[in-house]
Design a protein around this motif. Structure first.
Motif, mmCIF file in Angstrom:
data_model
loop_
_atom_site.group_PDB
_atom_site.id
_atom_site.type_symbol
_atom_site.label_atom_id
_atom_site.label_comp_id
_atom_site.label_asym_id
_atom_site.label_seq_id
_atom_site.Cartn_x
_atom_site.Cartn_y
_atom_site.Cartn_z
ATOM 1 N N GLY A 199 118.630 31.548 -63.551
ATOM 2 C CA GLY A 199 117.492 31.132 -63.956
ATOM 3 C C GLY A 199 116.492 30.695 -62.254
ATOM 4 O O GLY A 199 116.069 31.835 -63.396
ATOM 5 N N TYR A 200 116.434 30.700 -61.370
ATOM 6 C CA TYR A 200 116.216 31.430 -60.314
ATOM 7 C C TYR A 200 116.144 32.311 -59.661
ATOM 8 O O TYR A 200 115.571 32.210 -58.605
ATOM 9 N N HIS A 201 116.887 33.169 -60.139
ATOM 10 C CA HIS A 201 116.810 35.038 -59.320
ATOM 11 C C HIS A 201 117.242 34.809 -58.316
ATOM 12 O O HIS A 201 117.005 34.954 -57.342
ATOM 13 N N ILE A 202 118.401 33.671 -58.147
ATOM 14 C CA ILE A 202 118.762 34.216 -56.082
ATOM 15 C C ILE A 202 120.685 34.342 -56.763
ATOM 16 O O ILE A 202 121.287 33.750 -55.760
ATOM 17 N N TYR A 203 121.305 34.637 -57.568
ATOM 18 C CA TYR A 203 122.346 34.249 -58.015
ATOM 19 C C TYR A 203 123.406 35.309 -56.713
ATOM 20 O O TYR A 203 124.027 35.554 -56.574
ATOM 21 N N ASP A 204 122.333 36.852 -57.206
ATOM 22 C CA ASP A 204 122.754 37.858 -56.092
ATOM 23 C C ASP A 204 122.717 37.704 -54.876
ATOM 24 O O ASP A 204 123.831 37.502 -54.204
ATOM 25 N N GLU A 205 121.928 37.255 -54.291
ATOM 26 C CA GLU A 205 121.599 36.578 -53.116
ATOM 27 C C GLU A 205 122.457 35.349 -52.273
ATOM 28 O O GLU A 205 122.586 36.178 -51.178
ATOM 29 N N ALA A 250 133.345 24.854 -66.432
ATOM 30 C CA ALA A 250 131.729 24.118 -67.016
ATOM 31 C C ALA A 250 131.374 23.928 -66.085
ATOM 32 O O ALA A 250 129.907 24.423 -66.212
ATOM 33 N N ILE A 251 130.580 23.048 -64.947
ATOM 34 C CA ILE A 251 130.261 22.980 -63.982
ATOM 35 C C ILE A 251 130.314 24.494 -62.874
ATOM 36 O O ILE A 251 129.076 25.017 -62.761
ATOM 37 N N ILE A 252 131.166 25.032 -63.233
ATOM 38 C CA ILE A 252 130.663 26.372 -62.346
ATOM 39 C C ILE A 252 130.356 27.871 -63.137
ATOM 40 O O ILE A 252 128.963 28.284 -62.669
ATOM 41 N N ALA A 253 130.613 27.511 -64.197
ATOM 42 C CA ALA A 253 130.073 28.146 -65.094
ATOM 43 C C ALA A 253 128.260 27.635 -65.177
ATOM 44 O O ALA A 253 126.751 28.648 -65.468
ATOM 45 N N TRP A 254 128.041 26.437 -65.179
ATOM 46 C CA TRP A 254 126.216 25.689 -65.371
ATOM 47 C C TRP A 254 125.930 26.499 -63.886
ATOM 48 O O TRP A 254 124.684 26.617 -63.739
ATOM 49 N N LEU A 255 126.257 25.885 -62.978
ATOM 50 C CA LEU A 255 125.915 26.486 -61.628
ATOM 51 C C LEU A 255 125.393 27.867 -61.670
ATOM 52 O O LEU A 255 124.466 28.711 -60.618
ATOM 53 N N VAL A 256 126.588 28.723 -61.950
ATOM 54 C CA VAL A 256 125.796 30.185 -61.967
ATOM 55 C C VAL A 256 125.160 30.442 -62.929
ATOM 56 O O VAL A 256 124.094 31.697 -62.539
ATOM 57 N N MET A 257 124.516 29.775 -64.108
ATOM 58 C CA MET A 257 123.238 29.963 -65.057
ATOM 59 C C MET A 257 121.978 29.785 -64.481
ATOM 60 O O MET A 257 121.315 29.978 -64.433
ATOM 61 N N THR A 258 122.760 28.883 -63.236
ATOM 62 C CA THR A 258 121.743 28.197 -62.589
ATOM 63 C C THR A 258 120.632 29.128 -61.762
ATOM 64 O O THR A 258 119.931 28.979 -61.654
ATOM 65 N N PHE A 259 121.745 29.370 -60.920
ATOM 66 C CA PHE A 259 121.419 30.304 -60.500
ATOM 67 C C PHE A 259 120.780 31.871 -60.852
ATOM 68 O O PHE A 259 119.994 32.416 -60.499
ATOM 69 N N PHE A 307 104.672 30.641 -58.015
ATOM 70 C CA PHE A 307 105.293 30.204 -58.161
ATOM 71 C C PHE A 307 105.606 28.775 -59.260
ATOM 72 O O PHE A 307 106.742 28.335 -59.298
ATOM 73 N N ALA A 308 104.264 28.416 -60.060
ATOM 74 C CA ALA A 308 104.439 27.558 -61.468
ATOM 75 C C ALA A 308 105.832 28.626 -61.862
ATOM 76 O O ALA A 308 106.755 27.379 -63.062
ATOM 77 N N ILE A 309 105.360 29.336 -62.578
ATOM 78 C CA ILE A 309 106.172 30.281 -63.370
ATOM 79 C C ILE A 309 107.860 30.349 -62.836
ATOM 80 O O ILE A 309 108.327 30.179 -63.230
ATOM 81 N N LEU A 310 107.803 30.708 -61.621
ATOM 82 C CA LEU A 310 109.315 30.512 -61.637
ATOM 83 C C LEU A 310 110.012 29.180 -61.449
ATOM 84 O O LEU A 310 111.148 28.774 -61.402
ATOM 85 N N LYS A 311 109.251 28.439 -60.846
ATOM 86 C CA LYS A 311 109.886 27.066 -60.802
ATOM 87 C C LYS A 311 109.931 26.087 -62.058
ATOM 88 O O LYS A 311 111.728 26.391 -62.299
ATOM 89 N N THR A 312 109.531 26.439 -63.214
ATOM 90 C CA THR A 312 109.235 26.487 -64.450
ATOM 91 C C THR A 312 110.576 27.439 -65.529
ATOM 92 O O THR A 312 111.517 26.559 -66.483
ATOM 93 N N GLU A 313 110.439 28.415 -65.057
ATOM 94 C CA GLU A 313 112.091 29.291 -65.462
ATOM 95 C C GLU A 313 112.827 28.788 -64.816
ATOM 96 O O GLU A 313 114.071 28.768 -65.946
ATOM 97 N N GLY A 314 113.438 28.253 -63.967
ATOM 98 C CA GLY A 314 114.279 28.036 -63.051
ATOM 99 C C GLY A 314 114.850 26.602 -63.884
ATOM 100 O O GLY A 314 116.411 26.774 -64.019
ATOM 101 N N ILE A 315 114.083 26.103 -63.743
ATOM 102 C CA ILE A 315 114.696 24.224 -64.139
ATOM 103 C C ILE A 315 114.850 24.775 -65.689
ATOM 104 O O ILE A 315 115.893 23.880 -66.077
ATOM 105 N N LEU A 316 114.090 25.589 -66.487
ATOM 106 C CA LEU A 316 113.831 25.369 -68.194
ATOM 107 C C LEU A 316 115.597 25.999 -68.356
ATOM 108 O O LEU A 316 117.100 26.139 -68.831
ATOM 109 N N ARG A 317 116.700 27.349 -67.315
ATOM 110 C CA ARG A 317 116.988 28.327 -67.838
ATOM 111 C C ARG A 317 118.343 26.994 -67.512
ATOM 112 O O ARG A 317 119.258 27.162 -67.982
#
Length: 326
Positions: A256-262, A245-254, A182-192
């Motif tokens: 980063g959390y590995h939830i984009y495809d879902e 820019a907002i759309i690009a940030w949302l896509v990259m954030t999703f 969980f810590a790795i997933l949380k850290t990776e997501g927020i860093l991305r």
């Protein structure tokens, strides 16, 4: 692929030349218009700016690149950001560029250790602690800036920094109690999400600077729509850049959390589902398409009328009453 690398290199060279030309013109114009000083500062590193834009588009040139290529691109992006960021940030935030480099170094150090072992957990702990302290440092300084000059974007930056502090704290606690995955997933997501926010902010500011200078060129000023309504045209371009820019940030954030495809699949299922009320049924996608088509039609008609009234009809010798009919 050598061919793709050559195309990307050509794009980089052409973009760097364009940035250099725009910077030189901006420097000359800034001597007469002091409001262009901020634009000159943004374009002050044309080669670093060209690298950032080109590498952000790297996935278009190398859609199936291996992870090693992604790590290489990330390193070059970091070096380019360290070159350009200090000149774009206010004095109180310039140290943040070097904190970003430290966090990125710890991030890569964490990746080197196998997930779950003691070295990995210690590296992850150092990363989340340093990341949390850096996020708090940024939060405190951005809040001071916001209190002096309130704006929607500064308020959003303060909120985002606060969420980063909270996320790093949660990841640290998760690591300490043994929830390493969980810590790795949380850290990776927020860093991305942080990396994406910085890159998108820099790219958006670069594009806005390019638009601002481009609209001052003789070619652009030859159009009446630019000459007479420069503020309106510039605001429209800036609004489009911010939206993208907002759309690009949302896509990259999703991503980063590995939830984009879902998220994409879930949205697709929702839009294609059928809502029935008695004998009446409707598909949300059809409603959305209808709204978008009507909105686009209205906006395009406004644009055409604006261009015709400003740049086309005044140059035509038409009988009285015809321009109004058109």
């Amino acid at each position: 692929n050598a061919g793709r690398l050559v195309r990307q290199s050509i794009f980089l060279v052409l973009l760097a030349v364009a940035m250099l030309v725009l910077r030189r013109r901006a420097v000359l114009w800034a001597q007469q218009d002091r409001s262009l000083q901020a634009t000159v500062a943004i374009l002050d590193r044309p080669f670093a700016a060209a690298f950032i834009v080109t590498l952000l588009l790297s996935e278009l040139f190398h859609p199936e690149a291996p992870r090693a290529w992604g790590d290489f691109v990330g390193l070059i992006l970091l070096l380019a950001l360290l070159r350009i960021l200090p000149g774009m940030l206010p004095d109180s935030l310039r140290s943040g560029a070097y904190l970003l480099a430290l966090v990125y170094f710890l991030d890569k150090l964490t990746d080197l250790a196998p997930d779950g072992n003691m070295v990995n957990r210690l590296a992850l702990l150092a990363l989340t602690v340093v990341g949390g302290l850096s996020a708090y440092w940024f939060y405190a300084r951005v809040r001071e800036i916001r209190d002096q000059a309130r704006s929607l974007w500064m308020s959003a930056a303060v909120l985002f920094a606060g969420l980063c502090v909270l996320s790093f704290a949660v990841a640290t606690i998760g690591n300490l109690i043994g929830a390493v995955g969980f810590a790795i997933l949380k850290t990776e997501g927020i860093l991305r999400s942080i990396y994406a926010a910085i890159l998108v902010w820099v790219a958006a500011n670069l594009l806005q600077a390019v638009v601002r200078v481009a609209l001052l060129t003789e070619t652009a000023r030859g159009l009446a729509v630019v000459r007479l309504h420069a503020d309106t045209v510039r605001s429209s371009f800036f609004g489009l850049i911010r939206f993208l820019a907002i759309i690009a940030w949302l896509v990259m954030t999703f991503q980063g959390y590995h939830i984009y495809d879902e998220a994409v699949e879930g949205t697709k299922r929702l839009l294609e589902s059928t809502i029935s009320i008695g004998d009446f049924s409707v598909v949300p996608a059809d409603i959305l398409i209808f709204i978008v088509v009507v909105w686009l039609t209205f906006k395009i008609s406004q644009l055409l009328r604006f261009v015709l009234e400003t740049d086309v009809i005044p140059k035509m010798d038409l009988p009285r009453g015809v321009p109004g009919a058109v």
